[in-house]
Scaffold this active site. Sequence first.
Site, PDB file in Angstrom:
ATOM      1  N   GLY A  56      -7.736   3.560   1.726  1.00 51.44           N
ATOM      2  CA  GLY A  56      -7.070   4.857   1.817  1.00 51.44           C
ATOM      3  C   GLY A  56      -5.671   4.727   1.244  1.00 51.44           C
ATOM      4  O   GLY A  56      -5.118   3.620   1.182  1.00 51.44           O
ATOM      5  N   GLN A  61       2.983   6.745  -0.430  1.00 48.75           N
ATOM      6  CA  GLN A  61       2.865   5.319  -0.713  1.00 48.75           C
ATOM      7  C   GLN A  61       3.016   5.008  -2.204  1.00 48.75           C
ATOM      8  O   GLN A  61       3.078   3.846  -2.588  1.00 48.75           O
ATOM      9  CB  GLN A  61       1.537   4.771  -0.189  1.00 48.75           C
ATOM     10  N   CYS A 104      -2.002  -2.275   5.851  1.00 55.11           N
ATOM     11  CA  CYS A 104      -1.473  -1.152   5.082  1.00 55.11           C
ATOM     12  C   CYS A 104      -1.032  -1.671   3.713  1.00 55.11           C
ATOM     13  O   CYS A 104      -0.436  -2.744   3.632  1.00 55.11           O
ATOM     14  CB  CYS A 104      -0.279  -0.545   5.826  1.00 55.11           C
ATOM     15  N   LEU A 105      -1.310  -0.909   2.682  1.00 58.22           N
ATOM     16  CA  LEU A 105      -0.902  -1.313   1.337  1.00 58.22           C
ATOM     17  C   LEU A 105       0.618  -1.336   1.186  1.00 58.22           C
ATOM     18  O   LEU A 105       1.131  -1.972   0.273  1.00 58.22           O
ATOM     19  CB  LEU A 105      -1.543  -0.401   0.295  1.00 58.22           C
ATOM     20  N   HIS A 146      -4.647   6.818  10.202  1.00 58.32           N
ATOM     21  CA  HIS A 146      -3.639   6.009   9.515  1.00 58.32           C
ATOM     22  C   HIS A 146      -3.022   6.796   8.356  1.00 58.32           C
ATOM     23  O   HIS A 146      -1.797   6.868   8.225  1.00 58.32           O
ATOM     24  CB  HIS A 146      -4.305   4.725   9.004  1.00 58.32           C
ATOM     25  N   GLU A 147      -3.859   7.395   7.514  1.00 60.11           N
ATOM     26  CA  GLU A 147      -3.348   8.146   6.356  1.00 60.11           C
ATOM     27  C   GLU A 147      -2.612   9.406   6.806  1.00 60.11           C
ATOM     28  O   GLU A 147      -1.581   9.762   6.232  1.00 60.11           O
ATOM     29  CB  GLU A 147      -4.479   8.482   5.381  1.00 60.11           C
ATOM     30  N   HIS A 150       0.868   8.519   7.759  1.00 54.43           N
ATOM     31  CA  HIS A 150       1.761   8.354   6.604  1.00 54.43           C
ATOM     32  C   HIS A 150       2.411   9.679   6.228  1.00 54.43           C
ATOM     33  O   HIS A 150       3.615   9.737   5.956  1.00 54.43           O
ATOM     34  CB  HIS A 150       0.995   7.823   5.388  1.00 54.43           C
TER      35      HIS A 150
END
Length: 181
Positions: A56, A61, A104-105, A146-147, A150
Amino acid sequence: MRNSSIPGTRGRVRPLTLLGDPVLHTPCAEVTGFGPELAALVEDLFATMYAARGVGLAANQVGESLRVFVYDCPDDEDVRHLGHVVNPRLVEADGVVVRGPEGCLSLPGLEAGTERYDHAVIEGFTMTGEPVTVHGTGFFARCLQHEYDHLQGRVYADRLGGLRHRRLMRQVARAPWRRSG
């Protein structure tokens, strides 16, 4: 059935925004234009997510403070969920609270046990402005929450407390990407 190409193949891979950048801690703006610029952003998000081997990715991000995220994520039964949501609203997060490893990226190479509900429902729109409702269970519910976080200006580290949070922040301080920034 999609009659277009695989998501992300027309997109460009953008640099990831890393923990510490203010854009990750600022709520994102609503999308108001559903045109070619939004479609290009969604393609770029898919391309970047796949290049980073994520499941995701939210627009902030990649430095775009807009309410958009993409996903290509399995649930606990290994069913693949692929899509994107513009201007999402988390309308349900319920069921059992499960603590599981979450990464997380924007915090590459790190993860921590994070509590999330095992069921989530997101409502929003596609890049063409069509209403969409996405139901997630298990790991996919974790991904949706999670997304969504963000876009609210939160990262999973903000959900941690006490020892877990301190341990993760020590790992962040020692991370090679942190020192190179």
